[in-house]
Design a protein around this motif. Sequence first.
Motif, PDB file in Angstrom:
ATOM      1  N   TYR A  45       0.594  -1.264   0.148  1.00 40.52           N
ATOM      2  CA  TYR A  45      -0.133  -0.263   0.263  1.00 40.52           C
ATOM      3  C   TYR A  45       0.922   1.601  -0.466  1.00 40.52           C
ATOM      4  O   TYR A  45       0.447   2.011  -0.914  1.00 40.52           O
ATOM      5  CB  TYR A  45      -0.745  -0.060   1.228  1.00 40.52           C
ATOM      6  CG  TYR A  45      -1.904   1.294   1.338  1.00 40.52           C
ATOM      7  CD1 TYR A  45      -2.684   1.208   0.954  1.00 40.52           C
ATOM      8  CD2 TYR A  45      -1.468   2.325   1.934  1.00 40.52           C
ATOM      9  CE1 TYR A  45      -3.829   2.817   1.604  1.00 40.52           C
ATOM     10  CE2 TYR A  45      -2.135   3.457   1.983  1.00 40.52           C
ATOM     11  CZ  TYR A  45      -3.228   3.418   1.339  1.00 40.52           C
ATOM     12  OH  TYR A  45      -3.613   4.688   1.765  1.00 40.52           O
ATOM     13  N   ILE A  49       0.251   3.760  -3.115  1.00 41.17           N
ATOM     14  CA  ILE A  49      -0.204   4.966  -2.854  1.00 41.17           C
ATOM     15  C   ILE A  49       0.052   6.315  -3.368  1.00 41.17           C
ATOM     16  O   ILE A  49      -0.568   7.065  -3.891  1.00 41.17           O
ATOM     17  CB  ILE A  49      -0.975   5.240  -0.889  1.00 41.17           C
ATOM     18  CG1 ILE A  49      -2.037   6.095  -0.837  1.00 41.17           C
ATOM     19  CG2 ILE A  49       0.993   5.988  -0.377  1.00 41.17           C
ATOM     20  CD1 ILE A  49      -3.833   5.616  -1.276  1.00 41.17           C
ATOM     21  N   MET A  81      -5.419  -3.003  -4.632  1.00 34.95           N
ATOM     22  CA  MET A  81      -5.134  -2.036  -4.130  1.00 34.95           C
ATOM     23  C   MET A  81      -6.810  -1.378  -3.610  1.00 34.95           C
ATOM     24  O   MET A  81      -6.926  -1.429  -2.513  1.00 34.95           O
ATOM     25  CB  MET A  81      -4.753  -0.337  -4.893  1.00 34.95           C
ATOM     26  CG  MET A  81      -3.201   0.081  -4.427  1.00 34.95           C
ATOM     27  SD  MET A  81      -2.343  -0.002  -2.791  1.00 34.95           S
ATOM     28  CE  MET A  81      -2.129   1.662  -2.511  1.00 34.95           C
ATOM     29  N   ALA A  85      -7.887  -1.952   0.499  1.00 29.96           N
ATOM     30  CA  ALA A  85      -7.425  -0.065   0.678  1.00 29.96           C
ATOM     31  C   ALA A  85      -8.640  -0.629   2.148  1.00 29.96           C
ATOM     32  O   ALA A  85      -7.901   0.348   2.809  1.00 29.96           O
ATOM     33  CB  ALA A  85      -8.447   0.712   0.077  1.00 29.96           C
ATOM     34  N   ASN A  86      -9.328  -1.021   2.232  1.00 27.95           N
ATOM     35  CA  ASN A  86      -9.910  -1.623   3.957  1.00 27.95           C
ATOM     36  C   ASN A  86      -9.408  -1.658   4.607  1.00 27.95           C
ATOM     37  O   ASN A  86      -9.125  -1.217   5.265  1.00 27.95           O
ATOM     38  CB  ASN A  86     -11.928  -1.529   3.414  1.00 27.95           C
ATOM     39  CG  ASN A  86     -12.708  -0.811   2.944  1.00 27.95           C
ATOM     40  OD1 ASN A  86     -12.508   0.470   2.870  1.00 27.95           O
ATOM     41  ND2 ASN A  86     -13.424  -1.545   1.798  1.00 27.95           N
ATOM     42  N   GLU A  89      -6.158   1.071   5.493  1.00 27.38           N
ATOM     43  CA  GLU A  89      -7.293   2.254   5.562  1.00 27.38           C
ATOM     44  C   GLU A  89      -8.000   2.243   7.547  1.00 27.38           C
ATOM     45  O   GLU A  89      -8.263   3.204   8.070  1.00 27.38           O
ATOM     46  CB  GLU A  89      -7.847   3.290   5.136  1.00 27.38           C
ATOM     47  CG  GLU A  89      -6.436   4.250   3.395  1.00 27.38           C
ATOM     48  CD  GLU A  89      -7.076   4.358   2.503  1.00 27.38           C
ATOM     49  OE1 GLU A  89      -6.582   4.624   1.906  1.00 27.38           O
ATOM     50  OE2 GLU A  89      -8.532   3.886   2.209  1.00 27.38           O
TER      51      GLU A  89
ATOM     52  N   THR B 270     -10.844   8.931   2.440  1.00 22.88           N
ATOM     53  CA  THR B 270      -9.524   7.976   2.669  1.00 22.88           C
ATOM     54  C   THR B 270      -8.796   8.418   1.742  1.00 22.88           C
ATOM     55  O   THR B 270      -9.115   8.251   0.464  1.00 22.88           O
ATOM     56  CB  THR B 270     -10.055   6.430   2.876  1.00 22.88           C
ATOM     57  OG1 THR B 270     -10.123   5.717   1.860  1.00 22.88           O
ATOM     58  CG2 THR B 270     -10.884   5.864   3.824  1.00 22.88           C
ATOM     59  N   PHE B 272      -6.918   6.636   0.043  1.00 21.15           N
ATOM     60  CA  PHE B 272      -6.608   5.508  -1.039  1.00 21.15           C
ATOM     61  C   PHE B 272      -8.434   5.797  -2.253  1.00 21.15           C
ATOM     62  O   PHE B 272      -8.396   6.355  -3.059  1.00 21.15           O
ATOM     63  CB  PHE B 272      -7.177   3.617  -0.887  1.00 21.15           C
ATOM     64  CG  PHE B 272      -7.764   3.352  -2.756  1.00 21.15           C
ATOM     65  CD1 PHE B 272      -6.489   2.931  -3.255  1.00 21.15           C
ATOM     66  CD2 PHE B 272      -8.555   2.866  -2.986  1.00 21.15           C
ATOM     67  CE1 PHE B 272      -6.534   2.528  -4.309  1.00 21.15           C
ATOM     68  CE2 PHE B 272      -9.103   1.975  -4.296  1.00 21.15           C
ATOM     69  CZ  PHE B 272      -7.733   1.804  -5.071  1.00 21.15           C
ATOM     70  N   SER B 273      -9.433   6.582  -1.783  1.00 25.46           N
ATOM     71  CA  SER B 273     -10.828   6.433  -1.962  1.00 25.46           C
ATOM     72  C   SER B 273     -10.640   7.979  -2.803  1.00 25.46           C
ATOM     73  O   SER B 273     -11.203   8.506  -4.204  1.00 25.46           O
ATOM     74  CB  SER B 273     -11.316   6.803  -0.758  1.00 25.46           C
ATOM     75  OG  SER B 273     -12.872   6.883  -1.779  1.00 25.46           O
ATOM     76  N   PHE B 348     -13.320  -0.531  -6.623  1.00 27.58           N
ATOM     77  CA  PHE B 348     -12.849  -0.090  -5.257  1.00 27.58           C
ATOM     78  C   PHE B 348     -14.624   0.181  -4.324  1.00 27.58           C
ATOM     79  O   PHE B 348     -14.914  -0.351  -3.585  1.00 27.58           O
ATOM     80  CB  PHE B 348     -12.606   1.318  -5.308  1.00 27.58           C
ATOM     81  CG  PHE B 348     -12.551   1.614  -3.638  1.00 27.58           C
ATOM     82  CD1 PHE B 348     -11.501   0.755  -2.782  1.00 27.58           C
ATOM     83  CD2 PHE B 348     -13.601   3.365  -3.489  1.00 27.58           C
ATOM     84  CE1 PHE B 348     -11.525   1.759  -1.304  1.00 27.58           C
ATOM     85  CE2 PHE B 348     -12.332   3.126  -2.043  1.00 27.58           C
ATOM     86  CZ  PHE B 348     -12.253   2.732  -1.036  1.00 27.58           C
TER      87      PHE B 348
END
Lengths: 120, 405
Positions: A45, A49, A81, A85-86, A89, B270, B272-273, B348
């Motif tokens: 990550y 990122i 990713m 991601a969850n 993060e 976030t 990434f989002s 995503f």
Amino acid sequence: MSSASIVLPEGFENLSQYGAWAISRDEDRIAKRLETPFEEVVAFYDAVIDQVYEAMQYLSTRPVNNPSIDDINLVNILKSMAEIANAVEIYHQGPIPDAGDLRGYVSRIDRDLVGSDLNE
Amino acid sequence: MTIVESQRPSELDVMKDVKRWSRRNPELGNGPLSTDRFISPEWFERERTELFAKTWINLGSVRDLEGPNSFFTRDLVVLDKQILVTMDADGEVRSFHNVCSHRGMKLMWEDRGACPRAFVCRFHGWAYEKDGRCVSVPDEIEFHFKDRSEIGLVPITTAVWNGFIFVTFSEETPDDLVTHLGPLGEKFESFPYDILELDYRYDIAERANWKVAIDAQNEIYHVPMLAPVHRFLSQGAFASNDDGYTRLNDFSRLGLHTRYTSISESYEETRFSNAVAKGNPAWGAEQLLPLVDPFEFHVLFPNMVMSFFGNMMFTYNFWPQDESNVVWEIRLHFPAAKTLADLVSREFSAKRFRDLLCEDKSGHEAIQRGCESGARPYIFLGDQEVQIRAFHRSVDDYLEGIRNV
Ligand code: FES
Ligand SMILES: [Fe+2]
């Protein structure tokens, strides 16, 4: 799934060592999230990122049809990713705490970029 | 009736404008709800014979088919039916009992696929066309039926609305599908479903009554509390009051069906989002948002959900297996991806949502155990759960033979 170095579009070559994360199938991305030691998930990550924004800008110029292999690799890295991601993060761990088993949440429709594929 | 002891709204409620939806829908009452409905085998038997055997049931949509000349099959456990859905070369959708006319063998064993030249029974080779006609019987001369019109597949009453495929097994003349869909059907009459693709499908088996699972999805009161992604989204994906409690912006009963909305507020996403969204602004919620409210949730009676969240449409079909087991079919639909970046944005959205629903699963199962324990014969519903009350009223009325609420 390859663990070797992979080809990536110009400007993203520095991610080529993350071939192990250029995974085309949903089921395999879920397994990678759950089976990789979490520090390695975070390291992946952290490595990617800062380039997500540029990668998305680049990919938004590429139509979905007939993608090149380097574009496919970049998409698959970003899909990994999206998978983790969850975890990084929000959960701060691979699995979802007190929840169902993610392995049961493989989409029955799984179109990878080299061909359409149904998990049925 | 299971709804007991409604309380009168107090003057204070009116002054503070709380318990608004119950005050607007006094016919729903506001008392607790008995738990028998989630655990009793007798109750489930009534649902089988008085509800599922009589109403229209959604089996998915034309997106589950591969186009003209394709089929899918379904095992409808709640009614002990096996179904073969076909689409012919002209796009006409039909369904049949997936049962061979000869000795009753299950005809097609595959989940889905392109239509073979004929649907051929694997036991003795009787063969059928997409319209159900029997077209070939090996050694036919040894049989006693008069002609092949007697041995076609048994059709099931089928109707297609905006691409969604419904069947009914009602032996009485059922309402037509348009009447069943009522105001909900009217509302979405001209919705451009054809811009949506079916991109993800999850089939989740849960040890929970089908209505426990629907109810737990049919509210956002739990969002600030239940689990990490839920709590994260409670920062603004839904409307909330100053205390951080989620709020419905609108609720209405649409015939047997229900609708509620909750409008997103801005919140800190976030890293990434943010990078995904900012790097690909073309994949925005505005693709669907002009058409519907940003979060709009419908229970399409009895066991389907159709909902809009950002530029995703998700549908659920809750398939009762028995009083304490359900298969939760989840389908995520998006506008067609134009660029490779769209594939990532879509992925995503799907993964964020999947993690959210995965958090819900253990809750559904824990509620079921709690109800089965008999600790309390009733559960309580607040005003922000009014849509659950309305759903149960539709079920109760239907079981009592009351139609067209
Ligand atoms: S049962 Fe199907 S051909 Fe005999
Ligand atoms: Fe939830």
